[in-house]
Write a protein that holds these residues in place. Sequence first.
Motif, PDB file in Angstrom:
ATOM      1  N   MET A  19       0.840  -1.206   0.000  1.00  0.00           N
ATOM      2  CA  MET A  19       0.000   0.000   0.000  1.00  0.00           C
ATOM      3  C   MET A  19       0.875   1.255   0.000  1.00  0.00           C
ATOM      4  O   MET A  19       0.559   2.237  -0.676  1.00  0.00           O
ATOM      5  CB  MET A  19      -0.935   0.010   1.212  1.00  0.00           C
ATOM      6  N   THR A  20       1.987   1.210   0.738  1.00  0.00           N
ATOM      7  CA  THR A  20       2.914   2.346   0.699  1.00  0.00           C
ATOM      8  C   THR A  20       3.380   2.603  -0.731  1.00  0.00           C
ATOM      9  O   THR A  20       3.425   3.740  -1.183  1.00  0.00           O
ATOM     10  CB  THR A  20       4.141   2.076   1.588  1.00  0.00           C
ATOM     11  N   ARG A  60       1.844   1.889  -3.451  1.00  0.00           N
ATOM     12  CA  ARG A  60       0.742   2.506  -4.198  1.00  0.00           C
ATOM     13  C   ARG A  60       0.624   3.982  -3.825  1.00  0.00           C
ATOM     14  O   ARG A  60       0.421   4.833  -4.680  1.00  0.00           O
ATOM     15  CB  ARG A  60      -0.574   1.800  -3.889  1.00  0.00           C
ATOM     16  N   ALA A  61       0.752   4.261  -2.526  1.00  0.00           N
ATOM     17  CA  ALA A  61       0.621   5.642  -2.074  1.00  0.00           C
ATOM     18  C   ALA A  61       1.720   6.524  -2.655  1.00  0.00           C
ATOM     19  O   ALA A  61       1.554   7.729  -2.785  1.00  0.00           O
ATOM     20  CB  ALA A  61       0.653   5.700  -0.551  1.00  0.00           C
ATOM     21  N   LYS A  62       2.867   5.916  -2.999  1.00  0.00           N
ATOM     22  CA  LYS A  62       3.944   6.684  -3.614  1.00  0.00           C
ATOM     23  C   LYS A  62       3.646   6.986  -5.078  1.00  0.00           C
ATOM     24  O   LYS A  62       4.389   7.718  -5.715  1.00  0.00           O
ATOM     25  CB  LYS A  62       5.242   5.880  -3.590  1.00  0.00           C
ATOM     26  N   GLY A  63       2.615   6.354  -5.615  1.00  0.00           N
ATOM     27  CA  GLY A  63       2.295   6.561  -7.024  1.00  0.00           C
ATOM     28  C   GLY A  63       3.088   5.645  -7.947  1.00  0.00           C
ATOM     29  O   GLY A  63       3.226   5.934  -9.124  1.00  0.00           O
ATOM     30  N   LEU A  64       3.623   4.527  -7.419  1.00  0.00           N
ATOM     31  CA  LEU A  64       4.395   3.610  -8.262  1.00  0.00           C
ATOM     32  C   LEU A  64       3.454   2.750  -9.098  1.00  0.00           C
ATOM     33  O   LEU A  64       2.346   2.441  -8.680  1.00  0.00           O
ATOM     34  CB  LEU A  64       5.271   2.712  -7.388  1.00  0.00           C
ATOM     35  N   SER A  65       3.936   2.338 -10.274  1.00  0.00           N
ATOM     36  CA  SER A  65       3.089   1.519 -11.139  1.00  0.00           C
ATOM     37  C   SER A  65       3.007   0.095 -10.594  1.00  0.00           C
ATOM     38  O   SER A  65       3.841  -0.340  -9.802  1.00  0.00           O
ATOM     39  CB  SER A  65       3.655   1.489 -12.552  1.00  0.00           C
ATOM     40  N   ARG A  66       1.994  -0.620 -11.044  1.00  0.00           N
ATOM     41  CA  ARG A  66       1.775  -1.967 -10.546  1.00  0.00           C
ATOM     42  C   ARG A  66       2.925  -2.896 -10.938  1.00  0.00           C
ATOM     43  O   ARG A  66       3.391  -3.701 -10.135  1.00  0.00           O
ATOM     44  CB  ARG A  66       0.453  -2.496 -11.094  1.00  0.00           C
TER      45      ARG A  66
END
Lengths: 338, 326
Positions: B220-221, B223-229
């Motif tokens: 989740m961190t 994702r919260a950083k805006g990293l791609s899947r």
Amino acid sequence: MTSPQAKPLVEISDLHLSYTMQRATIQASRGASLTIAPGEAVGLVGESGSGKSTLARALLGLNDPKSTRIDSGSIFVDGTDVTRFGERDWRVLRGSSLSMVFQDPLSFLNPVMRIDRQIVEAIPKSMRAEGVSERVDDLLRLVKLPQAARRSYPHELSGGMRQRVLLAMALASKPKLLVADEPTTALDVTTQAEIMDLLGELRQRLGMAMLLISHDLGLVSKACERIYVMYAGRTVEWGPGSSILKTPAHPYTKGLFDSARALRLPNGLFATIGGDVPNLAHKIEGCPFRMRCPLAMPKCTTMSPATQVLGQDGHWVRCWAAQDSGIAPAQGNDVKNA
Amino acid sequence: MWQYFLKRVFWSIVTIFVIIIVNFVLIKLVPGDPVHAMIGDFPAPQDYIDQLRRDFGLDQPLHVQLWLYLGNLAQGNFGFSFANRQPVLDLILGRTVNTLILILPAIVFSAIIGIALSLAAASRGGGFDITVSAITLFGYSIPVFWLGQVLVLIFAIVLGVLPTSGMYSLRAPQSGFGAFLDLLRHMVLPLACIMAFKIAVFSRTARASILGVLNSDFVMTARAKGLSRGYTLWRHVLPNAVIPVIAVFGYQFGHALTSSLLVETVFAWPGVGQLFVTAVGQRDFPVLQGILLLSTILVVVANVLADLLYTIVDPRIRRSLGARHA
């Protein structure tokens, strides 16, 4: 700093959100409304299970898109409705305007990756021109972490240092809003104070808005200009921190205060709010707090309380009993013993 | 940390020692007389039989035989094969190399393919995930000897593109790249047989592990950083998900040795598995003991290596070892 006329950075209106978990549908938000002005510090308070974290995650689109659905209401971030955002749109927003720090800094850090790598990842491509290593230096200095922490793994740091690492990552994109979900709950009291001071200082310095989520009313009232109190997925009382502190209008807010102050009742027990947060998988008629409310009346069972303003400073409450707004903090608040 | 490994090596040696004794006793419990097996049904004079027993030390009490055996092992003497009339060690070593040529690539490629498959399944989800699960279930449950014969039927007999059995063709070049190509052609089918099961094991382990890691907070961190899947899977999920897969590594090595008994028999691969099957038939006990001992050593070494790999991949283990033994 927080004029109500300023265009809000975040505006959540009457949000209804549900997610499915093991075939049960949990309605985690049932009419949550919240606004944050640019640069403003806003607190969100409520018990565990009141839907605070779900609301915060909805603001960053972090709830699992497969199981979570926004049923009605809207979330505007910087003037854009994000309720229909896909993962790609969210990624852009998260990497720039919105950041989040979490409750348990150990589990929210990758255990097998060094700190500097994890911070570097959070630096947006557009900010890498000036040199990534220098940027990491700046961020470490900003959150007051020693340079030696760069090459460490998360388990080698103390709880407070880990939270600073999460904070450094969150600040890497120079966000307009930092959402802090119980950032100090997993820390001991002295470290808690350090992190709260740091948060306040950084907010001033970087001019960013903050949404501080906590179950601790005292902590929130110190750090935030405005406070929202949440119960069973809806915001039940909000207004300036000072006003809520002085004249809490909702019986639930009062209960929270008495519990937070560890108020001793005449019989020697601590003040608590009797009963439990209602199960959010069930439908609730009327006011969700009425089962635990010392002031409950027949009307509360059938009709959901209307939102009403108290005074001039933007203090609102959703409660039938607070209609006369004449309730003093200590009166009529015979707290039940659990 | 080095102290930990010295300790680990010490206990490995103890393990090997205990297994030597257990193997020795087990083989002595097996019914059937090696001397009879050696002579066959041909009626031999009792004197000759007794002399053979004396020559091979079979007339001594069990503990004396064990003592002699251990003494010989200490001198690198694994005994003498009754049936092959050749020192056991020479016999086994060559065969073991042939088996390892088959097993090591099988394990390494299976691990890579299995992990890649489950990573792809986790990132795509839906139909792809179900397809991968179905295929691995097939590979998991299909008997190796049956699969081997079907593969031979299809690729060697009907299509005629691959050899049916053996390790080298007589008409192929004896050395250089041509010989290597010839070996590869012979390896394809036995390798496929072993890997069908191994890929299934690795991908099932990896899938469970990846699904667990995907639910971790640090994802989740990310994702919260805006990293791609894709990046998140590759940089955050994979390094954490391989840790439990490594534990399977050491164990799977032992299992591969076992499955080589079947595969080498089906494909007439001149490895240690085939030798073992023959030796059982011939009651060639020294060879059996030698193979068991060598497999024991290989499996123990594989597990020590897996442990070593653990500490390389997971800094938490490295640190806890450093703290305890510094």
